[in-house]
Scaffold this motif. Sequence first.
Motif, PDB file in Angstrom:
ATOM      1  N   TYR A 199      39.748  50.633  84.533  1.00 38.21           N
ATOM      2  CA  TYR A 199      38.951  51.170  83.428  1.00 38.21           C
ATOM      3  C   TYR A 199      37.893  50.164  82.967  1.00 38.21           C
ATOM      4  CZ  TYR A 199      41.735  55.391  82.630  1.00 38.21           C
ATOM      5  OH  TYR A 199      42.324  56.618  82.748  1.00 38.21           O
ATOM      6  N   SER A 200      38.250  48.888  82.971  1.00 40.35           N
ATOM      7  CA  SER A 200      37.298  47.872  82.516  1.00 40.35           C
ATOM      8  C   SER A 200      36.113  47.737  83.463  1.00 40.35           C
ATOM      9  CB  SER A 200      38.011  46.521  82.378  1.00 40.35           C
ATOM     10  OG  SER A 200      38.425  46.047  83.661  1.00 40.35           O
ATOM     11  N   VAL A 224      40.644  56.510  88.674  1.00 39.80           N
ATOM     12  CA  VAL A 224      41.870  55.731  88.490  1.00 39.80           C
ATOM     13  C   VAL A 224      43.033  56.415  89.196  1.00 39.80           C
ATOM     14  CG1 VAL A 224      43.553  54.941  86.782  1.00 39.80           C
ATOM     15  CG2 VAL A 224      41.109  54.649  86.355  1.00 39.80           C
ATOM     16  N   TYR A 266      38.648  58.653  84.813  1.00 36.24           N
ATOM     17  CA  TYR A 266      40.078  59.013  84.855  1.00 36.24           C
ATOM     18  C   TYR A 266      40.495  59.445  86.268  1.00 36.24           C
ATOM     19  CZ  TYR A 266      44.393  61.562  83.847  1.00 36.24           C
ATOM     20  OH  TYR A 266      45.694  62.022  83.852  1.00 36.24           O
ATOM     21  N   SER A 292      50.988  49.469  87.820  1.00 30.58           N
ATOM     22  CA  SER A 292      51.171  48.698  86.591  1.00 30.58           C
ATOM     23  C   SER A 292      50.036  48.990  85.612  1.00 30.58           C
ATOM     24  CB  SER A 292      51.208  47.205  86.919  1.00 30.58           C
ATOM     25  OG  SER A 292      49.967  46.770  87.440  1.00 30.58           O
ATOM     26  N   GLN A 293      50.317  48.774  84.346  1.00 30.32           N
ATOM     27  CA  GLN A 293      49.308  49.005  83.320  1.00 30.32           C
ATOM     28  C   GLN A 293      48.131  48.059  83.470  1.00 30.32           C
ATOM     29  OE1 GLN A 293      49.690  51.634  81.221  1.00 30.32           O
ATOM     30  NE2 GLN A 293      47.567  51.257  80.619  1.00 30.32           N
ATOM     31  N   GLU A 294      48.389  46.843  83.991  1.00 33.31           N
ATOM     32  CA  GLU A 294      47.297  45.894  84.206  1.00 33.31           C
ATOM     33  C   GLU A 294      46.307  46.413  85.235  1.00 33.31           C
ATOM     34  OE1 GLU A 294      50.450  45.178  84.196  1.00 33.31           O
ATOM     35  OE2 GLU A 294      50.706  43.872  82.438  1.00 33.31           O
ATOM     36  N   GLN A 295      46.818  47.042  86.327  1.00 31.23           N
ATOM     37  CA  GLN A 295      45.918  47.600  87.339  1.00 31.23           C
ATOM     38  C   GLN A 295      45.079  48.731  86.759  1.00 31.23           C
ATOM     39  OE1 GLN A 295      49.056  48.555  90.168  1.00 31.23           O
ATOM     40  NE2 GLN A 295      48.266  47.001  91.593  1.00 31.23           N
ATOM     41  N   ILE A 296      45.702  49.579  85.963  1.00 34.85           N
ATOM     42  CA  ILE A 296      44.968  50.707  85.364  1.00 34.85           C
ATOM     43  C   ILE A 296      43.902  50.197  84.403  1.00 34.85           C
ATOM     44  CG2 ILE A 296      45.215  52.753  83.917  1.00 34.85           C
ATOM     45  CD1 ILE A 296      48.026  53.091  85.069  1.00 34.85           C
ATOM     46  N   ASN A 297      44.262  49.231  83.550  1.00 32.46           N
ATOM     47  CA  ASN A 297      43.290  48.693  82.594  1.00 32.46           C
ATOM     48  C   ASN A 297      42.152  47.978  83.310  1.00 32.46           C
ATOM     49  OD1 ASN A 297      44.849  49.655  80.473  1.00 32.46           O
ATOM     50  ND2 ASN A 297      45.950  47.724  80.196  1.00 32.46           N
ATOM     51  N   ALA A 298      42.477  47.298  84.409  1.00 38.29           N
ATOM     52  CA  ALA A 298      41.421  46.617  85.165  1.00 38.29           C
ATOM     53  C   ALA A 298      40.442  47.622  85.754  1.00 38.29           C
ATOM     54  CB  ALA A 298      42.036  45.764  86.271  1.00 38.29           C
TER      55      ALA A 298
END
Length: 295
Positions: free
Chosen positions: A198-199, A207, A204, A190-196
């Motif tokens: 990165y945060s 991730v 890259y 999910s995009q939330e997991q990827i953004n978390a």
Amino acid sequence: MPDVTIASPVVVSPSSSAPPSAPVVAATGGQLKTSAFKVPGEGSSVVISVVTVVVLLVLWAVATNVGWIKPLFLPTPQAVFQQFYEYLTGQANDKPLWQHFLASMFRVFSAFFLACITAIPIGIAMGMSRVVRGIFDPPLEFYRPLPPLAYLPLIIIWFGIDETPKILLIFLSCFAPLALAARAGMRSASQEQINAAYSMGASYMQVIRHVILPSAMPDILIGMRIAIGFGWTTLVAAEMVAANMGLGQMVLNASNFLRTDIVIMGIIVIGVVAYLFDLLMRWVERTVVPWKGRM
């Protein structure tokens, strides 16, 4: 007058969706109680499967021994077992069963191994790069629906009649489902997991390694199960190419002489081996991705 407890209503947002197996929240007496749908256990499924196999064997024995079906079309279980015993002990007028078995295993698993080390990286690259997806998607989608017998003559013309065309034919049947499964799996995170990730300062490649690849593993393992199934399906077609050993060759040779008992014996052996390997893949799936179906 007895006290009346009014349960608070549960408001469900129209945009929210819950899977059928999600816990059901019941408000009774001012307290929340959770109850979940009970999923049948593995034990009950095994019992049902065993009973199904036994019933089919009984029906087969009754239909053939009573004479409802002629032996030319369906031999008795005793005749099939007799052929299995003769091939297993080397008493048949053919090579022993273990030689046919080892030849087929070598072809199927060599092709499957080559497909794994090539199709999975290509599928991962297709999920990461539009350029790679644009390069490999047209040929994959073009040849994927084609039956192996359609391009078998070309493979014979290009590569001869030794082991290479046999392994290549099985390899091609395994390649497409593996690559497509790996490509689909790369979009599972999910995009939330990827953004978390990165945060928290992940790069890259971190991730990709720690978020996207673990999310893609269930799809990749399912693709491996599907691919090995296609490999066993293509085995008979592959062993049509001037083979003198192999389970598929044994079945084809017996069909030329209307030996239905040997044909069914070979089919059962192929099916049992493929099913045992599928059980092995299920165990690997439970070991490698134990979180599957629990999130």
